[in-house]
Design a protein around this motif. Structure first.
Motif, mmCIF file in Angstrom:
data_model
loop_
_atom_site.group_PDB
_atom_site.id
_atom_site.type_symbol
_atom_site.label_atom_id
_atom_site.label_comp_id
_atom_site.label_asym_id
_atom_site.label_seq_id
_atom_site.Cartn_x
_atom_site.Cartn_y
_atom_site.Cartn_z
ATOM 1 N N ALA A 28 0.895 -1.210 0.176
ATOM 2 C CA ALA A 28 -0.020 -0.065 0.004
ATOM 3 C C ALA A 28 0.814 1.226 -0.085
ATOM 4 O O ALA A 28 0.555 2.191 -0.714
ATOM 5 N N ALA A 29 2.001 1.190 0.866
ATOM 6 C CA ALA A 29 2.740 2.298 0.742
ATOM 7 C C ALA A 29 3.450 2.535 -0.485
ATOM 8 O O ALA A 29 3.818 3.645 -0.898
ATOM 9 N N ALA A 30 3.880 1.483 -1.210
ATOM 10 C CA ALA A 30 4.612 1.459 -2.532
ATOM 11 C C ALA A 30 3.665 2.218 -3.456
ATOM 12 O O ALA A 30 3.950 3.017 -4.143
ATOM 13 N N ASN A 31 2.458 1.814 -3.394
ATOM 14 C CA ASN A 31 1.267 2.308 -4.299
ATOM 15 C C ASN A 31 1.228 3.872 -4.025
ATOM 16 O O ASN A 31 1.141 4.763 -5.006
ATOM 17 N N GLU A 32 1.404 4.244 -2.834
ATOM 18 C CA GLU A 32 1.183 5.694 -2.418
ATOM 19 C C GLU A 32 2.400 6.354 -2.902
ATOM 20 O O GLU A 32 2.252 7.666 -3.349
ATOM 21 N N GLY A 193 7.292 6.211 4.862
ATOM 22 C CA GLY A 193 6.071 5.969 4.887
ATOM 23 C C GLY A 193 5.478 5.038 5.817
ATOM 24 O O GLY A 193 4.498 5.371 6.588
ATOM 25 N N LEU A 194 6.324 4.061 6.216
ATOM 26 C CA LEU A 194 6.000 3.179 7.321
ATOM 27 C C LEU A 194 6.574 3.373 8.878
ATOM 28 O O LEU A 194 6.366 2.563 9.691
ATOM 29 N N GLY A 195 7.318 4.495 8.711
ATOM 30 C CA GLY A 195 7.770 5.002 9.879
ATOM 31 C C GLY A 195 9.149 4.381 10.140
ATOM 32 O O GLY A 195 9.468 4.324 11.543
ATOM 33 N N LEU A 196 9.711 3.483 9.232
ATOM 34 C CA LEU A 196 10.892 2.964 9.512
ATOM 35 C C LEU A 196 12.125 3.938 9.103
ATOM 36 O O LEU A 196 12.251 4.494 8.216
ATOM 37 N N ASP A 197 13.128 3.939 10.130
ATOM 38 C CA ASP A 197 14.359 4.717 9.641
ATOM 39 C C ASP A 197 15.568 3.770 9.282
ATOM 40 O O ASP A 197 16.652 4.427 9.290
ATOM 41 N N ARG A 198 15.438 2.509 9.404
ATOM 42 C CA ARG A 198 16.786 1.709 8.989
ATOM 43 C C ARG A 198 16.138 0.385 8.554
ATOM 44 O O ARG A 198 15.106 -0.149 9.156
ATOM 45 N N LEU A 199 16.734 -0.046 7.704
ATOM 46 C CA LEU A 199 16.586 -1.505 7.082
ATOM 47 C C LEU A 199 17.586 -2.585 7.664
ATOM 48 O O LEU A 199 18.853 -2.280 7.378
ATOM 49 N N ARG A 200 17.175 -3.567 8.088
ATOM 50 C CA ARG A 200 18.200 -4.554 8.568
ATOM 51 C C ARG A 200 18.262 -5.498 7.259
ATOM 52 O O ARG A 200 17.599 -5.752 6.410
ATOM 53 N N GLY A 201 19.504 -5.997 7.365
ATOM 54 C CA GLY A 201 20.337 -6.748 6.313
ATOM 55 C C GLY A 201 19.763 -8.091 6.450
ATOM 56 O O GLY A 201 19.635 -8.634 7.411
ATOM 57 N N SER A 202 19.957 -8.806 5.376
ATOM 58 C CA SER A 202 19.564 -10.297 5.410
ATOM 59 C C SER A 202 20.574 -11.196 6.339
ATOM 60 O O SER A 202 20.440 -12.252 6.663
ATOM 61 N N ASP A 203 21.885 -10.600 6.407
ATOM 62 C CA ASP A 203 22.716 -11.321 7.196
ATOM 63 C C ASP A 203 22.701 -11.024 8.759
ATOM 64 O O ASP A 203 23.254 -11.661 9.495
ATOM 65 N N GLU A 204 21.600 -10.225 9.206
ATOM 66 C CA GLU A 204 21.234 -10.072 10.481
ATOM 67 C C GLU A 204 20.442 -11.328 10.998
ATOM 68 O O GLU A 204 19.661 -11.762 10.274
#
Length: 336
Positions: A28-32, A193-204
């Motif tokens: 939904a955020a991607a569409n917005e 838009g989702l209120g996230l300030d950091r993306l975690r990596g797949s290695d976490e």
């Protein structure tokens, strides 16, 4: 306007409402952000026209038979519990046959979150791929599916296979996947838009609750816990568990007291009762069938033990969640 990217979600019994909400929120955020309908979502129930969540809420969904594989761009399974063998077989066969009938060429992205990757692995759809799965069944998945590279990370994106472990990992998975499709700026705007300030990596690694961490420090305790989880219908004796993991019964009890603050028999009983509770809320099996599947020898035994632990009977538990139940002839005459 381009044709929307078609996302089909298959909801497995006891799926996480949080995971479903997270997935729908990302798209939904991607569409917005894009200002147009980039992604269009349909959801399907694995066992009928109703999908039952982990918390007992029933959602409307299309029957799996209505899924048109020729029109799917992303097919994603959602589960948060160990998937029932019958459901796994039905859904897995449907996927394999549906993808084959649609002359599948590898263009469809197939994904899973939580415990759902076990269905893909069981039916060969993850052969030779890296995959993430819920930390609770990671060890078992590694043993059962050696041709799939299961990792302890939050998520994995391997060619046209995407997967996420427990909880919020699906957010990280989809945001990284959007970054691959639309670029870093687009994904960052969706995350904001989702209120996230950091993306975690797949290695976490997936975070493991403190209550489950002690087992990680004792290989023998971990083996004992896995044996108990794998033998709910026919519970093992404490002596047998101790022998299988290579310790004495007294040593086994010492491990449980040290790391779990309980006794093996008490932990095992609680494990069976909690599994029974989930089955009562999430399936239409008769109460007697649930009791037998969790190692109780009779209806009255199951009912009494359940009431002593939870404070109400299995029948009252089911009534609280308004679950329809399948009653076989004479199956519940002795259930109180």
């Amino acid at each position: 306007m381009p044709t929307p990217f078609s996302v089909s979600l298959i909801l497995l019994p006891g799926f996480s409402l949080f995971a479903l909400g997270a997935i729908r929120s990302v798209f939904a955020a991607a569409n917005e952000v894009s200002g147009e309908l980039l992604y269009q979502i349909e959801q399907y129930a694995a066992d009928g026209a109703q999908a039952l969540t982990q918390c007992g809420i029933s959602l409307k969904a299309e029957s799996l038979d209505k899924l048109n594989y020729q029109q799917v761009d992303l097919l994603m399974l959602i589960a948060d519990e160990r998937v029932d063998e019958h459901i796994s077989h039905v859904v897995g066969e449907h996927l394999v046959q549906g993808l084959h009938r649609s002359q599948y060429t590898g263009e469809v992205v197939v994904g899973a979150c939580g415990t759902a990757a076990q269905i893909l692995a069981e039916h060969g759809l993850l052969d030779g791929h890296r995959a993430a799965i819920h930390w609770q069944i990671l060890a078992d998945a590694i043993k059962r599916y050696p041709v799939t590279v299961f990792t302890p990370g939050l998520f994995e994106i391997d060619r046209n296979r995407i997967s996420a472990g427990a909880g919020a990992a699906v957010l990280d998975l989809l945001l990284h996947w959007l970054e691959l499709r639309h670029g870093n700026t687009f994904a960052a705007e969706v995350a904001a838009g989702l209120g996230l300030d950091r993306l975690r990596g797949s290695d976490e690694r997936q975070p493991v609750p403190a209550s489950a961490q002690p087992a990680l420090g004792s290989a023998r305790l971990k083996e004992a816990l896995e044996l108990m989880a794998a033998n709910l219908a026919e519970p093992l004796q404490a002596e047998d568990i101790a022998q299988l993991v290579g310790v004495s019964r007294r040593q086994l009890e010492r491990l449980f007291r040290q790391h779990m603050d309980t006794f093996p028999s008490r932990y095992y009983l609680e494990l069976r009762l909690k599994h029974a509770r989930r089955q009562l809320k999430q399936t239409t099996q008769s109460i007697l069938q649930v009791g037998l599947a969790c190692g109780f020898t009779s209806g009255p035994h199951f009912s009494t033990t359940y009431r002593n632990y939870f404070g109400y009977t299995p029948r009252e538990e089911r009534a609280r969640h308004s679950m329809p139940q399948v009653v076989t002839k004479n199956a519940e005459e002795d259930i109180q």
